[in-house]
Design a protein around this motif. Structure first.
Motif, PDB file in Angstrom:
ATOM      1  N   LEU A   1      37.075  19.234  52.632  1.00  0.00           N
ATOM      2  CA  LEU A   1      36.437  20.004  51.558  1.00  0.00           C
ATOM      3  C   LEU A   1      35.013  19.523  51.304  1.00  0.00           C
ATOM      4  CD1 LEU A   1      39.033  20.710  48.706  1.00  0.00           C
ATOM      5  CD2 LEU A   1      37.822  22.345  50.161  1.00  0.00           C
TER       6      LEU A   1
ATOM      7  N   ASP B   1      31.199  26.398  47.863  1.00  0.00           N
ATOM      8  CA  ASP B   1      30.689  25.183  47.220  1.00  0.00           C
ATOM      9  C   ASP B   1      30.792  25.291  45.700  1.00  0.00           C
ATOM     10  OD1 ASP B   1      29.501  22.717  46.845  1.00  0.00           O
ATOM     11  OD2 ASP B   1      27.472  23.521  46.944  1.00  0.00           O
TER      12      ASP B   1
ATOM     13  N   VAL C   1      34.607  25.056  44.656  1.00  0.00           N
ATOM     14  CA  VAL C   1      35.141  23.697  44.807  1.00  0.00           C
ATOM     15  C   VAL C   1      34.528  22.763  43.776  1.00  0.00           C
ATOM     16  CG1 VAL C   1      35.261  21.710  46.353  1.00  0.00           C
ATOM     17  CG2 VAL C   1      35.682  24.001  47.236  1.00  0.00           C
ATOM     18  N   THR C   2      33.228  22.900  43.507  1.00  0.00           N
ATOM     19  CA  THR C   2      32.572  22.055  42.504  1.00  0.00           C
ATOM     20  C   THR C   2      33.159  22.295  41.117  1.00  0.00           C
ATOM     21  OG1 THR C   2      30.512  22.035  43.782  1.00  0.00           O
ATOM     22  CG2 THR C   2      30.371  21.454  41.457  1.00  0.00           C
TER      23      THR C   2
ATOM     24  N   THR D   1      35.895  14.416  46.763  1.00  0.00           N
ATOM     25  CA  THR D   1      35.227  15.612  47.278  1.00  0.00           C
ATOM     26  C   THR D   1      33.761  15.631  46.872  1.00  0.00           C
ATOM     27  OG1 THR D   1      37.293  16.894  47.228  1.00  0.00           O
ATOM     28  CG2 THR D   1      35.232  18.127  47.265  1.00  0.00           C
TER      29      THR D   1
ATOM     30  N   CYS E   1      31.690  21.799  51.921  1.00  0.00           N
ATOM     31  CA  CYS E   1      30.779  22.109  50.816  1.00  0.00           C
ATOM     32  C   CYS E   1      29.358  21.652  51.123  1.00  0.00           C
ATOM     33  CB  CYS E   1      31.271  21.444  49.534  1.00  0.00           C
ATOM     34  SG  CYS E   1      32.781  22.160  48.863  1.00  0.00           S
TER      35      CYS E   1
ATOM     36  N   SER F   1      36.575  20.757  41.007  1.00  0.00           N
ATOM     37  CA  SER F   1      36.457  19.301  40.983  1.00  0.00           C
ATOM     38  C   SER F   1      36.126  18.804  39.592  1.00  0.00           C
ATOM     39  CB  SER F   1      35.383  18.843  41.979  1.00  0.00           C
ATOM     40  OG  SER F   1      35.732  19.188  43.297  1.00  0.00           O
TER      41      SER F   1
END
Length: 323
Positions: free
Chosen positions: A117, A130, A133-134, A200, A121, A137
């Motif tokens: 991941l 990106d 996922v950010t 990540t 990203c 996270s």
């Protein structure tokens, strides 16, 4: 490298002793005692309580109790549990495999998810992937492990009934690998969630710095395959800051097991520590606290050694010689 690690361990001995002194003092100063449950029982005589105090050595001055305990620890003896009347080392060794199974599984799962991941990203910075996922996270870092564990139990165990709510295996059933995996899914996921989010972000940030370096452009200009450039030239350098994070997170996995094992009724060291804390079982508390402090020192040493293995410019022998 082995000499460097040995030097670091020897230098850490005063730190570990200081931690044991502080822990010993705080636990004894805290309200309550191992005999609180007996003093409130009207059927137990005062003379019996006095005999137990002498048997446990609680009538001795605090510095004498500490010396007796640290002397035994130097010989590999963690003492005897006040409540279970068994050697603490035996109780820890009985539950250590369970905690190791939980923490190692969480670590492997975190790495398998965070590594691809983070790289994806970084290679697609500011893309939709990106951003998603950010955002996830950031949420994962913010969610407390105990709350996530309870939510997983409510959803997958209570409402959907897909997975067991706790324990290590079905009571009364013979050992089955699939049954063991089903019992581990929820606690492992709850324990790995925050680590996946943190790793990540670190891997993404580190990889972003690496892919724009001159040597990466030179490797591409030589005609090397794109994924070879990323994995061989980029990933190795990008992992160096992450190695430091791994070393610092080693005791974090151990600490995370304290809460997760209690929530999911996993019979590991974490649950043993919490039960001992409620019962004021001093020998168990001291032993597990010392193990946690040792893991912190060990994690830093492992980080240094791995850092040197990834970066040939780092010389542990010179570093150790200056120390």
């Amino acid at each position: 490298m082995a000499l460097y690690a040995l030097r670091r361990l020897l230098n850490a001995i005063p730190i570990l002793i200081g931690i044991t002194i502080i822990s010993f003092a705080i636990i004894h100063i805290a309200p309550g005692s191992p005999l609180s449950q007996f003093t409130e029982d009207p059927t137990i005589k005062a003379s019996d309580i006095e005999n137990m105090i002498k048997a446990y050595g609680l009538d001795k001055p605090l510095y004498v109790q500490y010396w007796d305990w640290i002397s035994g620890l130097a010989q590999g003896d963690f003492g005897t549990s006040f409540q279970q009347n068994e050697p603490v080392s035996k109780l820890i060794m009985e539950r250590l495999p369970t905690t190791l199974l939980l923490t190692v599984s969480s670590f492997v799962l975190s790495l398998l998810i965070a590594l691809p991941l983070g790289i994806a990203c970084a290679l697609r910075a500011h893309s939709r992937l990106d951003q998603i996922v950010t955002a996830i996270s950031n949420v994962g870092i913010s969610i407390p492990g105990f709350w996530l564990g309870l939510m997983l139990i409510m959803l997958f165990a209570v409402k959907l009934g897909w997975l067991p709510s706790g324990g290590l295996q079905t009571i009364g059933a013979p050992f089955s690998l699939m049954d063991r995996i089903e019992h581990l899914v929820l606690p492992v996921c709850a324990m790995a969630a925050a680590e996946v989010a943190i790793w990540t972000r670190y891997i993404r940030s580190s990889m972003l710095e690496v892919i724009h370096q001159d040597y990466m452009r030179t490797a591409k200009a030589k005609g090397l395959q794109y994924w070879r450039v990323i994995t061989v030239h980029g990933l190795r350098n990008a992992l160096m800051p992450v190695v430091t994070l791994f070393g610092l997170n080693l005791p974090g996995f151990f600490a995370g097991a304290l809460v997760i094992e209690k929530i999911f009724s996993v019979p590991g060291i974490g649950r043993l520590f919490i039960e001992a804390a409620f019962m004021r079982d001093y020998p168990i508390i001291f032993a597990i606290t010392t193990v946690g402090a040792f893991l912190t020192v060990l994690g830093n040493i492992i980080a240094d050694v791995l850092y040197a293995a990834l970066d040939p410019r780092v010389s542990l022998e010179r570093k150790g010689g200056r120390a």
